[in-house]
Design a protein around this motif. Sequence first.
Motif, short mmCIF file in Angstrom:
data_model
loop_
_atom_site.label_atom_id
_atom_site.label_comp_id
_atom_site.label_asym_id
_atom_site.label_seq_id
_atom_site.Cartn_x
_atom_site.Cartn_y
_atom_site.Cartn_z
N GLY A 182 2.59 -2.18 -7.03
CA GLY A 182 3.48 -1.01 -6.72
C GLY A 182 3.58 -0.78 -5.17
O GLY A 182 2.67 -0.93 -4.52
N TYR A 183 4.71 0.33 -5.05
CA TYR A 183 4.85 0.50 -3.57
C TYR A 183 5.30 1.92 -3.37
O TYR A 183 6.55 2.09 -4.02
N LEU A 184 4.88 2.80 -2.53
CA LEU A 184 5.32 4.13 -2.42
C LEU A 184 5.87 4.27 -1.02
O LEU A 184 5.22 3.65 0.04
N HIS A 185 6.97 4.59 -0.68
CA HIS A 185 7.78 4.72 0.53
C HIS A 185 8.14 6.20 0.82
O HIS A 185 8.82 6.75 -0.14
N MET A 186 7.58 7.08 1.81
CA MET A 186 7.66 8.44 1.96
C MET A 186 8.94 8.67 2.67
O MET A 186 9.47 7.86 3.63
N LEU A 187 9.83 9.65 2.13
CA LEU A 187 10.98 9.91 2.57
C LEU A 187 10.85 11.09 3.52
O LEU A 187 11.43 11.15 4.67
N SER A 188 10.15 11.91 3.34
CA SER A 188 9.95 13.37 3.90
C SER A 188 8.49 14.12 3.52
O SER A 188 8.17 13.82 2.32
N GLY A 189 8.19 14.96 4.23
CA GLY A 189 7.02 15.72 3.97
C GLY A 189 5.58 14.85 4.26
O GLY A 189 5.43 13.94 4.79
N GLN A 190 4.76 15.41 3.66
CA GLN A 190 3.11 15.13 4.03
C GLN A 190 2.17 15.04 2.78
O GLN A 190 2.48 15.80 1.76
N ALA A 191 1.64 13.84 2.69
CA ALA A 191 0.51 13.72 1.43
C ALA A 191 -0.47 13.11 1.83
O ALA A 191 -0.68 12.68 2.78
N GLN A 192 -1.55 13.24 0.91
CA GLN A 192 -2.50 12.73 0.96
C GLN A 192 -3.30 11.84 -0.18
O GLN A 192 -2.92 12.03 -1.25
N SER A 193 -3.50 10.53 0.14
CA SER A 193 -3.82 9.61 -0.83
C SER A 193 -5.40 9.30 -0.56
O SER A 193 -5.54 8.26 0.55
N GLY A 194 -6.43 9.70 -1.27
CA GLY A 194 -7.83 9.46 -0.62
C GLY A 194 -8.15 9.85 0.75
O GLY A 194 -7.95 10.97 0.95
N GLN A 195 -8.48 8.91 1.73
CA GLN A 195 -8.79 9.34 3.12
C GLN A 195 -7.54 9.23 4.04
O GLN A 195 -7.43 9.50 5.19
N GLN A 196 -6.43 8.46 3.20
CA GLN A 196 -5.18 8.16 4.25
C GLN A 196 -4.05 9.51 3.83
O GLN A 196 -3.82 9.69 2.83
N SER A 197 -3.73 9.92 5.17
CA SER A 197 -2.71 10.67 5.33
C SER A 197 -1.13 10.03 5.43
O SER A 197 -1.35 9.08 6.01
N LEU A 198 -0.39 10.50 4.82
CA LEU A 198 0.97 9.82 4.81
C LEU A 198 2.15 10.70 5.16
O LEU A 198 1.96 12.06 4.96
N HIS A 199 3.00 10.37 5.78
CA HIS A 199 4.02 11.15 6.36
C HIS A 199 5.39 10.34 6.26
O HIS A 199 5.47 9.21 5.75
N SER A 200 6.32 10.99 6.69
CA SER A 200 7.67 10.38 6.58
C SER A 200 7.85 8.97 7.02
O SER A 200 7.44 8.72 8.20
N GLY A 201 8.35 7.89 6.49
CA GLY A 201 8.31 6.61 6.85
C GLY A 201 7.24 5.78 6.54
O GLY A 201 7.34 4.58 6.70
N ASP A 202 6.09 6.25 6.00
CA ASP A 202 4.80 5.78 5.91
C ASP A 202 5.06 5.05 4.46
O ASP A 202 5.82 5.55 3.66
N GLY A 203 4.19 3.73 4.24
CA GLY A 203 4.23 3.25 2.93
C GLY A 203 2.88 2.68 2.58
O GLY A 203 2.04 2.50 3.36
N VAL A 204 2.59 2.87 1.09
CA VAL A 204 1.32 2.28 0.61
C VAL A 204 1.62 1.39 -0.50
O VAL A 204 2.45 1.60 -1.20
N GLY A 205 1.17 0.03 -0.65
CA GLY A 205 1.22 -0.92 -1.67
C GLY A 205 0.07 -1.12 -2.47
O GLY A 205 -1.18 -0.86 -1.92
N LEU A 206 0.24 -1.41 -3.71
CA LEU A 206 -0.99 -1.68 -4.57
C LEU A 206 -0.66 -2.82 -5.15
O LEU A 206 0.48 -3.25 -5.77
N VAL A 207 -1.39 -3.71 -5.16
CA VAL A 207 -1.55 -5.31 -5.84
C VAL A 207 -2.75 -5.66 -6.48
O VAL A 207 -2.80 -6.52 -7.42
N HIS A 208 -3.72 -4.97 -6.33
CA HIS A 208 -4.93 -5.18 -7.15
C HIS A 208 -5.49 -3.88 -7.65
O HIS A 208 -6.13 -3.79 -8.57
N SER A 209 -5.21 -2.70 -7.02
CA SER A 209 -5.41 -1.18 -7.69
C SER A 209 -4.93 -0.98 -8.74
O SER A 209 -3.81 -1.51 -8.99
N HIS A 210 -5.30 -0.22 -9.69
CA HIS A 210 -4.85 0.10 -10.92
C HIS A 210 -3.96 1.41 -10.86
O HIS A 210 -3.04 1.88 -11.94
#
Length: 232
Positions: A182-210
Amino acid sequence: MDYIRLADSRGRANFGWLDSRHTFSFGHYHDAQHMGISALRVINDDRVRGGAGFDTHGHRDMEIISYVLEGALQHKDSTGNEFNIPAGDVQLMSAGSGILHSEYNASRTDTVHFLQIWIQPNVRGVKPGYQQATIQQMDKLTPLVTPDGRDGTLSIRQDATLSRLELRAGESIELPVGDRSGYLHMLSGQAQSGQQSLHSGDGVGLVHSHALHLQAKTDLQALWFDLPAQAV
């Protein structure tokens, strides 16, 4: 999460008429640590000045998605398609056995801001195709592109789904991956995933996590890619 790509660390190309940020290696920008996730190979965050654009050029065996954030794009291709793509629309061009196309800013004065997304197909050498749609948000997570084109979505030649995510401040969502990627690409706004803050343009990928748990700090919009475990 197994992969973090912050907006400020992306590759950049600035040609005057085009200012582009590359999530993954593209063109003259190459980084062996950022080659894509599964079949997802390109996310270019492009701003094109008024009256400018990409001259006619060719592609083959690639599923190319344009998602317009501001302004409008003007599309022409060698199969006779000629369309404007306004903000919020999603376009999918299946290059297949080969297609020539151009993408221009539909405005002579205003900048167009859009994402150029490339996904490898799971079939090659087939007839090129073009699709475009305006898809209203129906839930927190609304599919835009699916393998079977269900419920008015665009149909992609890959076991992949692209959805638009919208959350209000304080809302949360669990995005399951299972044994896929899976892959998440932030378009706008702010989010938190665990200890990671995410903003516009940021991305996170999952290849082993469920699963990916996301908490909205402000109203946000993002794109979520449900991808095969590995490119086929």
